[in-house]
Scaffold this active site. Structure first.
Site, mmCIF file in Angstrom:
data_model
loop_
_atom_site.group_PDB
_atom_site.id
_atom_site.type_symbol
_atom_site.label_atom_id
_atom_site.label_comp_id
_atom_site.label_asym_id
_atom_site.label_seq_id
_atom_site.Cartn_x
_atom_site.Cartn_y
_atom_site.Cartn_z
ATOM 1 N N GLU A 90 0.827 -1.222 0.000
ATOM 2 C CA GLU A 90 0.000 0.000 0.000
ATOM 3 C C GLU A 90 0.856 1.265 0.000
ATOM 4 O OE1 GLU A 90 -3.320 -0.042 2.698
ATOM 5 O OE2 GLU A 90 -3.478 2.134 2.686
ATOM 6 N N LYS A 267 -7.599 -0.232 11.279
ATOM 7 C CA LYS A 267 -7.004 -0.759 10.033
ATOM 8 C C LYS A 267 -5.759 0.046 9.691
ATOM 9 C CE LYS A 267 -6.468 -1.201 5.360
ATOM 10 N NZ LYS A 267 -5.588 -0.390 4.500
ATOM 11 N N ASP A 283 3.730 -13.722 12.039
ATOM 12 C CA ASP A 283 2.390 -14.117 11.610
ATOM 13 C C ASP A 283 1.446 -12.905 11.667
ATOM 14 O OD1 ASP A 283 -0.199 -15.141 11.468
ATOM 15 O OD2 ASP A 283 0.282 -16.960 12.583
ATOM 16 N N HIS A 381 -1.994 10.448 -1.048
ATOM 17 C CA HIS A 381 -2.009 9.223 -1.840
ATOM 18 C C HIS A 381 -1.736 9.488 -3.305
ATOM 19 C CE1 HIS A 381 -3.191 5.811 0.563
ATOM 20 N NE2 HIS A 381 -4.074 6.524 1.224
HETATM 21 C C1 MEV Z 1 -5.976 3.491 4.743
HETATM 22 O O1 MEV Z 1 -5.340 2.273 4.431
HETATM 23 C C2 MEV Z 1 -5.938 3.742 6.235
HETATM 24 C C3 MEV Z 1 -6.827 4.901 6.717
HETATM 25 O O2 MEV Z 1 -8.167 4.712 6.258
HETATM 26 C C4 MEV Z 1 -6.765 4.889 8.229
HETATM 27 C C5 MEV Z 1 -7.756 5.826 8.890
HETATM 28 O O3 MEV Z 1 -8.817 6.132 8.302
HETATM 29 O O4 MEV Z 1 -7.496 6.190 10.052
HETATM 30 C C6 MEV Z 1 -6.357 6.226 6.178
#
Ligand code: MEV
Length: 428
Positions: A90, A267, A283, A381
């Site tokens: 990513e 995430k 892992d 991004h």
């Molecule tokens: C993207 O991979 C991760 C984010 O969505 C985390 C977040 O929203 O805090 C940018």
């Protein structure tokens, strides 16, 4: 009627597939899926993972999946500068950690760990008198310790081994269950093998002592006795003032209050955490399962991080999450890239590795919240994303940058636009 894109009858029943070499297996797969010679050759190139080693790590190997490793700079953990290898597909993940760490480099991250204890569960059912059986098992603590420690004399020699037993009575849809937890210090091992062996060894005894029947004997990924912790303070002046600080706080409060947001917030944390876990051959699923289960421990899924304002008005951030990673055993020890990444990190204990990973998770989260609360995530991004789109449109070599720049300048990063730009470049 054809149900796939392949034009002939095919069977997935391939006798002795596992006994063949990776090259022979690849031939079979290539025939099955109509792979052309170039695709087959691409898959056959396993890069810097030797074929015999790849073939030992998992079953039925035909190829490898290469993921880039980027280095997070600017990280200072417990007063020591560290370069952190991160394996991820990513874009922006590595840059996010570098940026967050730069903005708190003076003081860096302070970390700690609750211990290196893993839990193995042994499930007993049909126990006639579960309350008394629980006490019978607790009374056998010394016998259980002897049997468990006997499974792994080396671990005991290294200062690890059985620490305690807990016995829980669970009320389930099939009646009461007597669930024993073996609590084991696994030191520098992730510990799955060590505790699973102990659980299997102790199981028949638990069946006898409890008077019930034992089914499952397996570790718990909710490694809540192996918590890694990190905190850091971001100075108001470094992050751009009270508006930015309050935006980050509000983003945290949102995640703390709402599981829909918390899932995304966590995430992002795992973008950083899993990248280091993967780079070191650990892992990723074990760590992810532990993190999310821990985030839901109150019965409501919530944020793994906390943000507060310090007495001087700066932003104080902290994280605590289970971190079952090791330095010995599995891919960590035999994958040469994992070994190289551990060398770059300069870690000598699993605890130090776990603590660095917690710091990376916190850095990742800070950057994500800061971007989201200010310019938004797409701006950061865009550059890398534009390059990906340019490559998807067929750009090669210098064309990639040229097309990407044009897409960013237009503010439209789309493949159809990239194709048009590329055609223009080639035409002109
Ligand atoms: C993207 O991979 C991760 C984010 O969505 C985390 C977040 O929203 O805090 C940018």
């Amino acid at each position: 009627m054809q149900t796939t894109g392949h034009g002939h009858n095919r069977s997935s029943r391939i006798g002795g597939f596992h006994r063949k070499s990776p090259a022979e297996r690849l031939d079979l797969v290539a025939a099955f899926a109509d792979l052309d010679a170039a695709t087959r050759a691409h898959l056959a190139d396993m890069g810097n993972l030797l074929v015999p080693l790849a073939d030992k790590l998992i079953e039925n190997v035909v190829a490898t999946m290469n993921v880039p490793i980027g280095i997070a700079t600017n990280m200072k953990v417990d007063g020591e500068d560290v370069l952190v290898p991160m394996a991820t597909e990513e874009s922006s993940v590595v840059a996010a950690v570098c940026n967050a760490a730069r903005q708190t480099y003076e003081t860096g991250f302070t970390t700690s760990m609750s211990g290196t204890l893993m839990i193995a569960q042994v499930q007993a059912v049909n126990v006639p008198d579960p309350f008394a059986a629980r006490l019978r098992l607790l009374e056998r603590r010394d016998d259980i310790k002897a049997i468990c420690d006997d499974c792994d004399p080396l671990l005991v020699k290294l200062g690890g081994g059985f620490r305690d037993i807990e016995v829980r009575i669970l009320d389930t849809s099939s009646g009461p269950m007597l669930v024993s937890h073996l609590i084991v210090d696994t030191r520098d091992a992730m510990g799955a093998n060590a505790v699973n062996t102990m659980a299997e060894k102790i199981a028949p005894h638990i069946a006898t002592w409890s008077g019930g029947r034992v089914y499952l004997r397996i570790l718990s990924n909710l490694a809540d006795r192996r918590l890694a912790r990190a905190h850091a303070t971001w100075k108001l002046a470094e992050i751009g003032g009270t508006d930015v600080r309050d935006g980050i706080l509000s983003a945290y409060h949102f995640a703390a209050a709402d599981p829909y947001r918390a899932a995304t917030h966590n995430k992002g944390i795992m973008n950083g955490v899993s990248a280091v876990v993967l780079a070191t051959g650990n892992d990723t699923r074990a760590v992810e399962a532990g993190a999310h289960a821990y985030a839901a421990r109150s019965g409501r899924y919530t944020s793994l991080t906390h943000y507060e304002v310090t007495a001087s008005g700066d932003l104080s951030a902290s994280i605590e999450l289970p971190m079952a990673v090791g330095l010995i055993g599995g891919a960590t020890k035999i994958h040469p890239t994992a070994q190289a990444c551990l060398k770059i990190l300069g870690v000598r204990t699993a605890e130090r590795l776990a603590r660095i990973i917690a710091a990376v998770g916190l850095a990742q989260n800070f950057s994500a919240l800061k971007a989201l609360a200010t310019v938004g995530i797409q701006k950061g991004h865009m550059d890398l994303h534009a390059q990906n789109i340019a490559m998807m449109a067929g750009a090669v070599g210098d064309e990639v940058d040229a097309v990407a720049r044009a897409l960013v300048a237009k503010g439209t990063v789309r493949i159809d636009v990239a194709e048009t730009v590329l055609a223009g470049l080639r035409g002109g």
